[in-house]
Design an enzyme around this catalytic site. Sequence first.
Site, PDB file in Angstrom:
ATOM      1  N   LYS A 169     125.322  37.344  -6.638  1.00 23.43           N
ATOM      2  CA  LYS A 169     124.422  36.024  -8.070  1.00 23.43           C
ATOM      3  C   LYS A 169     122.810  36.245  -7.730  1.00 23.43           C
ATOM      4  O   LYS A 169     122.417  35.883  -6.301  1.00 23.43           O
ATOM      5  CB  LYS A 169     125.028  34.571  -7.641  1.00 23.43           C
ATOM      6  CG  LYS A 169     123.689  33.935  -8.707  1.00 23.43           C
ATOM      7  CD  LYS A 169     125.392  33.919  -9.906  1.00 23.43           C
ATOM      8  CE  LYS A 169     124.574  33.136 -11.068  1.00 23.43           C
ATOM      9  NZ  LYS A 169     123.443  33.532 -11.387  1.00 23.43           N
ATOM     10  N   LYS A 180     120.785  31.020   0.161  1.00 25.64           N
ATOM     11  CA  LYS A 180     120.571  29.900  -0.720  1.00 25.64           C
ATOM     12  C   LYS A 180     122.201  29.337  -1.354  1.00 25.64           C
ATOM     13  O   LYS A 180     122.759  28.179  -1.156  1.00 25.64           O
ATOM     14  CB  LYS A 180     119.963  29.823  -2.023  1.00 25.64           C
ATOM     15  CG  LYS A 180     119.348  29.295  -2.949  1.00 25.64           C
ATOM     16  CD  LYS A 180     118.751  29.164  -3.801  1.00 25.64           C
ATOM     17  CE  LYS A 180     117.104  30.351  -3.699  1.00 25.64           C
ATOM     18  NZ  LYS A 180     116.282  30.669  -4.443  1.00 25.64           N
ATOM     19  N   LYS A 207     119.773  40.192  -5.940  1.00 21.74           N
ATOM     20  CA  LYS A 207     118.117  39.958  -7.344  1.00 21.74           C
ATOM     21  C   LYS A 207     117.403  41.359  -7.639  1.00 21.74           C
ATOM     22  O   LYS A 207     117.875  41.978  -7.368  1.00 21.74           O
ATOM     23  CB  LYS A 207     116.769  39.602  -5.858  1.00 21.74           C
ATOM     24  CG  LYS A 207     116.144  39.223  -6.371  1.00 21.74           C
ATOM     25  CD  LYS A 207     116.082  37.460  -6.831  1.00 21.74           C
ATOM     26  CE  LYS A 207     114.932  36.701  -7.495  1.00 21.74           C
ATOM     27  NZ  LYS A 207     115.700  35.068  -7.298  1.00 21.74           N
ATOM     28  N   THR A 216     116.464  23.827 -11.498  1.00 18.55           N
ATOM     29  CA  THR A 216     115.497  23.978 -10.225  1.00 18.55           C
ATOM     30  C   THR A 216     114.635  23.011 -10.325  1.00 18.55           C
ATOM     31  O   THR A 216     114.388  21.801  -9.345  1.00 18.55           O
ATOM     32  CB  THR A 216     114.792  25.267 -10.314  1.00 18.55           C
ATOM     33  OG1 THR A 216     115.710  26.321 -11.241  1.00 18.55           O
ATOM     34  CG2 THR A 216     114.390  25.644  -9.514  1.00 18.55           C
ATOM     35  N   ASN A 256     108.456  27.346 -16.133  1.00 22.31           N
ATOM     36  CA  ASN A 256     109.397  26.656 -15.888  1.00 22.31           C
ATOM     37  C   ASN A 256     109.710  24.924 -14.345  1.00 22.31           C
ATOM     38  O   ASN A 256     110.109  24.402 -14.249  1.00 22.31           O
ATOM     39  CB  ASN A 256     110.420  27.227 -15.632  1.00 22.31           C
ATOM     40  CG  ASN A 256     111.985  26.583 -15.910  1.00 22.31           C
ATOM     41  OD1 ASN A 256     112.820  26.264 -14.960  1.00 22.31           O
ATOM     42  ND2 ASN A 256     112.435  25.859 -16.742  1.00 22.31           N
ATOM     43  N   SER A 258     123.392  27.195 -13.024  1.00 22.12           N
ATOM     44  CA  SER A 258     123.825  28.551 -12.965  1.00 22.12           C
ATOM     45  C   SER A 258     125.856  28.529 -12.338  1.00 22.12           C
ATOM     46  O   SER A 258     125.857  29.574 -13.444  1.00 22.12           O
ATOM     47  CB  SER A 258     123.391  30.067 -12.165  1.00 22.12           C
ATOM     48  OG  SER A 258     121.895  30.325 -13.328  1.00 22.12           O
TER      49      SER A 258
HETATM   50  N1  GLU Z   1     116.021  32.507  -9.663  1.00 25.81           N
HETATM   51  C1  GLU Z   1     116.468  31.671  -9.443  1.00 25.81           C
HETATM   52  C2  GLU Z   1     117.012  31.407  -8.022  1.00 25.81           C
HETATM   53  O1  GLU Z   1     115.735  32.470  -7.469  1.00 25.81           O
HETATM   54  C3  GLU Z   1     118.021  31.169  -9.817  1.00 25.81           C
HETATM   55  C4  GLU Z   1     118.811  32.309  -9.418  1.00 25.81           C
HETATM   56  C5  GLU Z   1     120.276  32.029 -10.017  1.00 25.81           C
HETATM   57  O2  GLU Z   1     120.332  31.201 -10.841  1.00 25.81           O
HETATM   58  O3  GLU Z   1     121.081  33.473 -10.583  1.00 25.81           O
HETATM   59  O4  GLU Z   1     117.191  30.815  -6.970  1.00 25.81           O
END
Ligand code: GLU
Length: 416
Positions: free
Chosen positions: A68, A92, A104, A188, A219, A352
């Site tokens: 994810k 994370k 990613k 976030t 954002n 998410s």
């Molecule tokens: N791009 C965001 C992050 O770096 C969210 C990733 C997601 O929601 O999967 O945490």
Amino acid sequence: MEDQNPWKRAQAELKNIASKVKVSPKIVTRLTEPDRVVEVSVPVKTKNGLKLYRGYRSQHNNILGPYKGGIRYHQNVSLDEIKALSFWMTMKNAVIDVPFGGGKGGIIVDPKTLSTEELEEMTRAFTQRIADIIGATKDVPAPDVNTNPQIMSWIVDEYAKIIGKKDLAVVTGKPLELGGSQGRTEATGLGGAYCLDYILTKLGKKKPGMTVAIQGLGNVGSYLSLSLIEMGYKVVAIADASGDLCAAEAITDMNSIIECKKSDKDLWQCYKDHSDNAAVKECKVLEHKVDVIAPSALENVITTKNVANVKANFVLEMANGPTTAEADKVLNDKGIIVIPDILANAGGVAVSYFEWYQNMHNEKWTKDEVFKKLKSKMESACDKVLELSKKHNLTLREAAYASALERIEAGEYKDN
Ligand code: GLU
């Protein structure tokens, strides 16, 4: 010059924590490389003929669940950057305690050079090339730098065409009408505000009207500033790609400034239109004399070049990887408390997860419910990190890693 390669830094951070806490060497070895990296060429028909863009998806680890993490569009994307970001997602997701591994993706492109039609074509072409490896139970992308709900909706649509049915949970961060969750857009920034407020309170450092400088007003920075102002903090310095701005007093009408920035006016012009406060342009927000600085855009913005000038007592890392290893050490030596990225910005992926869960169970939660759950998730994660930091005498970054490794190890061995 200090090394700014994020992948080398990620590996060094893992090695460091493995030397400080008890963790299975097998897990550490497993985490030193992504499970899989896919590199693709993405063709787009432009007015100047066919152009090829380079795209990546790194699936770092799935011990705790499907890979994810977001997809970013940026001219500075590189394979090492995407690998590092996927590693940080593994950490994370474990810190915030959602049943996901880490992944990613990214495309090397400056999206501002593309028309909306070209952006859509690029997104669809990229989706076709990674369709085999994504899916609600395999790998679930989301927005990241320069990607948004509209782009997620193109992925959902293209993916449905490929597999012959709709799979809404293939990505998160979707528009509401397409199965998106209430509160995902704010998540976030709001999560970062909850985390800062909780940690300051727990450490007994919270004072009324604490001042904050925010670097980056995309954002994340936008919702961080709005949330902190609502909670009584004073945002006195802001910066975006057009420059830095330090105000004499707290900025109050942040909403109008953020709205104004959606036109083609720059930050300074928007500030002048929506504030009577005096401000200076020639300042550096990350070096401004405030209680908290919040880098909220890209990697490597606190480096050996500027770290000596940091005057804040707290760094809230809303971007992924904003602090180089050398600068991190200097901050620690100066007694500046760094609330690390893998904790501070985990609110995005927390919501998410809520979105994914609602899609999988055909539920729809209200914004209030989402915010309540987000607050509770952020606070539990912060609690655990504070506890480990105290117990093992670790920085908050090290403690966040320790918390993540504990959960990944428990996940790995749960069926044995
Ligand atoms: N791009 C965001 C992050 O770096 C969210 C990733 C997601 O929601 O999967 O945490």
